[in-house]
Design a protein around this motif. Structure first.
Motif, short mmCIF file in Angstrom:
data_model
loop_
_atom_site.label_atom_id
_atom_site.label_comp_id
_atom_site.label_asym_id
_atom_site.label_seq_id
_atom_site.Cartn_x
_atom_site.Cartn_y
_atom_site.Cartn_z
N ARG A 20 0.82 -1.21 0.00
CA ARG A 20 0.00 0.00 0.00
C ARG A 20 0.86 1.26 0.00
O ARG A 20 0.53 2.25 -0.66
N THR A 21 1.97 1.26 0.73
CA THR A 21 2.80 2.46 0.80
C THR A 21 3.42 2.77 -0.55
O THR A 21 3.59 3.94 -0.90
N VAL A 36 0.91 7.41 -6.33
CA VAL A 36 -0.21 8.33 -6.56
C VAL A 36 0.18 9.74 -6.18
O VAL A 36 -0.17 10.71 -6.87
N ALA A 37 0.93 9.90 -5.10
CA ALA A 37 1.38 11.23 -4.68
C ALA A 37 2.28 11.85 -5.75
O ALA A 37 2.17 13.05 -6.04
N TRP A 67 2.06 2.16 -3.52
CA TRP A 67 1.02 2.76 -4.35
C TRP A 67 0.69 4.18 -3.89
O TRP A 67 0.42 5.06 -4.70
N THR A 68 0.72 4.40 -2.58
CA THR A 68 0.44 5.74 -2.07
C THR A 68 1.50 6.73 -2.56
O THR A 68 1.17 7.85 -2.98
N ALA A 69 2.76 6.31 -2.53
CA ALA A 69 3.84 7.18 -3.01
C ALA A 69 3.70 7.42 -4.51
O ALA A 69 3.92 8.54 -5.00
#
Length: 129
Positions: free
Chosen positions: A112-113, A119-120, A115-117
């Motif tokens: 998840r981290t 998207v950011a 993908w979060t990075a």
């Protein structure tokens, strides 16, 4: 409409009864079960057509490599060592991962981290200024 629902439920009940009866017959005759003499403890794929397996046969624990053409004995391992390794692995998976700590999926596609990075970074590039 009601008659169709009743027929559907009765049909599913009939299929479930047939499957249950077939499973009982197979269990009584020993179909689909091994003799209990051979147990695959662990298996790891090494490539498209090759794997390494840990097999317990009549109290002996063997490490074998298998391909499409052959099966090769790689080593014989102490059974106690294998049991300890399995117990440690189960204990590691049973422990909850604290928030923010890298987990089992760290670095994988399911992380998840990551993908979060990603998207950011996309948001940063696409923001109009």
């Amino acid at each position: 409409m009601t008659w169709m629902i009743i027929r559907l439920v009765l049909s599913l009940a009939f299929i479930a009864a047939v499957l249950w009866f077939a499973a009982r017959v197979a269990h009584k005759r020993g179909i689909g079960q091994g003799s209990g003499l051979i147990e695959v403890v662990a298996r790891q794929r090494m490539g498209r057509a090759s794997s390494v397996s840990v097999v317990r046969i009549a109290g002996r624990v063997l490490v074998v490599g298998s391909t499409e053409e052959q099966v090769t004995l790689l080593a014989e391992v102490d059974g106690d060592v294998v049991e300890e390794a399995i117990a440690e692995r189960r204990a590691a998976f049973a422990q909850p991962v604290p928030a923010g700590a890298p987990g089992v999926l760290a670095g994988s596609v399911f992380d998840r981290t990551g993908w979060t990075a990603f998207v950011a970074q996309l948001r940063e590039r696409t923001v109009r200024r």
